[in-house]
Design an enzyme around this catalytic site. Structure first.
Site, PDB file in Angstrom:
ATOM      1  N   CYS A 199      -0.420  -8.651  14.655  1.00  0.00           N
ATOM      2  CA  CYS A 199       0.661  -8.698  14.059  1.00  0.00           C
ATOM      3  C   CYS A 199       0.646  -7.486  13.363  1.00  0.00           C
ATOM      4  CB  CYS A 199      -0.119  -9.996  12.863  1.00  0.00           C
ATOM      5  SG  CYS A 199      -1.534  -9.299  11.779  1.00  0.00           S
ATOM      6  N   ASP A 259       4.815 -14.267   8.015  1.00  0.00           N
ATOM      7  CA  ASP A 259       3.506 -13.403   7.236  1.00  0.00           C
ATOM      8  C   ASP A 259       3.375 -13.746   5.723  1.00  0.00           C
ATOM      9  OD1 ASP A 259       2.586 -11.370   5.904  1.00  0.00           O
ATOM     10  OD2 ASP A 259       4.511  -9.468   6.173  1.00  0.00           O
ATOM     11  N   CYS A 318      -4.433 -10.247   7.540  1.00  0.00           N
ATOM     12  CA  CYS A 318      -3.919 -11.722   7.336  1.00  0.00           C
ATOM     13  C   CYS A 318      -4.128 -12.679   8.757  1.00  0.00           C
ATOM     14  CB  CYS A 318      -2.478 -11.588   6.675  1.00  0.00           C
ATOM     15  SG  CYS A 318      -2.660 -11.096   4.693  1.00  0.00           S
ATOM     16  N   ARG A 319      -3.030 -12.369   9.431  1.00  0.00           N
ATOM     17  CA  ARG A 319      -2.571 -12.867  10.867  1.00  0.00           C
ATOM     18  C   ARG A 319      -3.683 -13.152  11.965  1.00  0.00           C
ATOM     19  NH1 ARG A 319       3.059 -11.951  10.800  1.00  0.00           N
ATOM     20  NH2 ARG A 319       3.021 -10.253  10.386  1.00  0.00           N
ATOM     21  N   SER A 320      -3.412 -11.627  12.246  1.00  0.00           N
ATOM     22  CA  SER A 320      -3.621 -11.447  13.418  1.00  0.00           C
ATOM     23  C   SER A 320      -5.703 -11.808  13.018  1.00  0.00           C
ATOM     24  CB  SER A 320      -3.945 -10.281  14.057  1.00  0.00           C
ATOM     25  OG  SER A 320      -4.166  -9.288  13.666  1.00  0.00           O
ATOM     26  N   ASN A 365      -2.559  -6.693  10.209  1.00  0.00           N
ATOM     27  CA  ASN A 365      -4.376  -6.822  11.008  1.00  0.00           C
ATOM     28  C   ASN A 365      -4.632  -7.293   9.256  1.00  0.00           C
ATOM     29  OD1 ASN A 365      -7.447  -5.647  12.555  1.00  0.00           O
ATOM     30  ND2 ASN A 365      -5.946  -7.025  12.539  1.00  0.00           N
TER      31      ASN A 365
HETATM   32  P1  4NP Z   1      -0.448  -9.206   8.457  1.00  0.00           P
HETATM   33  O1  4NP Z   1       0.065  -9.569   6.708  1.00  0.00           O
HETATM   34  O2  4NP Z   1       0.975  -8.826   8.843  1.00  0.00           O
HETATM   35  O3  4NP Z   1      -0.886 -11.150   9.407  1.00  0.00           O
HETATM   36  O4  4NP Z   1      -1.723  -8.620   8.392  1.00  0.00           O
HETATM   37  C1  4NP Z   1       0.775  -8.488   6.264  1.00  0.00           C
HETATM   38  C2  4NP Z   1      -0.305  -7.602   5.973  1.00  0.00           C
HETATM   39  C3  4NP Z   1       0.510  -6.666   5.149  1.00  0.00           C
HETATM   40  C4  4NP Z   1       1.616  -6.214   5.487  1.00  0.00           C
HETATM   41  C5  4NP Z   1       2.793  -6.905   6.200  1.00  0.00           C
HETATM   42  C6  4NP Z   1       2.116  -7.626   6.669  1.00  0.00           C
HETATM   43  N1  4NP Z   1       2.429  -5.105   3.972  1.00  0.00           N
HETATM   44  O5  4NP Z   1       3.041  -4.851   4.136  1.00  0.00           O
HETATM   45  O6  4NP Z   1       1.399  -4.223   3.504  1.00  0.00           O
END
Ligand code: 4NP
Length: 161
Positions: free
Chosen positions: A13, A129, A18-20, A16
């Site tokens: 993702c 996201d 939240c989703r992955s 790294n």
């Molecule tokens: P992820 O979510 O891609 O599912 O881990 C996010 C985590 C952090 C951010 C964006 C999306 N960020 O902008 O810091």
């Protein structure tokens, strides 16, 4: 099947956190329940480097824990071009991830990235996201991930058979 090299799966993702890591935790549990832990290697990473070394977002940890999955021990890392050679499946969460990893894949070859939800049956093809949203976004992420995990496990079973 026991002599075979494990099939390797990388979830990707943006951050790294939240989703992955949620996908890694859910899929790891599905693989464990299926008795296939010795045959499938699982990891996750992000296209960005902002959260490298960090544990998953507290909301992702809480929602996973409510479903009996502990992802607290995972730590974020950034995607590396060498992952294209090291993993048999590279499963991304959204089209931006796909575009980012495809750019690297075009220059390096190896395993072509795919949208993770292509293994699911729902009408969704991206895991949205949840980072800037509320708790319900994290529930929706887990619902989508659980469903696609079942399809992915079936696809890997066929490869292992
Ligand atoms: P992820 O979510 O891609 O599912 O881990 C996010 C985590 C952090 C951010 C964006 C999306 N960020 O902008 O810091």
């Amino acid at each position: 099947m026991s002599d075979r090299k494990p099939v390797s799966v990388l979830f990707v993702c943006l951050g790294n956190i939240c989703r992955s890591p949620s996908a890694e935790g859910v899929f790891r549990q599905a693989v464990h329940s299926a008795g296939l832990a010795a045959h499938i290697h699982i990891d996750s990473c992000g296209t960005g480097d902002w959260h490298v070394g960090k544990a998953p977002d507290a909301r992702a940890q809480d929602k996973a824990r409510q479903r009996g999955i502990d992802i607290s021990g995972l730590r974020a890392r950034q995607f590396d071009a060498s992952d294209l050679q090291r993993f048999d499946f590279i499963l991304v969460m959204d089209r931006q991830n796909l575009s980012d990893i495809r750019d690297i894949w075009r220059r390096n070859g190896g395993t072509e990235p795919e949208l993770f939800l292509s293994y699911g049956n729902s009408s969704h093809d991206e895991v949205p996201d949840p980072y800037y949203g509320g708790d319900e976004g994290f529930e929706a992420v887990l619902d989508l991930i659980e469903e696609a995990s079942d399809g992915l496990l079936e696809a890997i079973r066929e490869r292992l058979a």
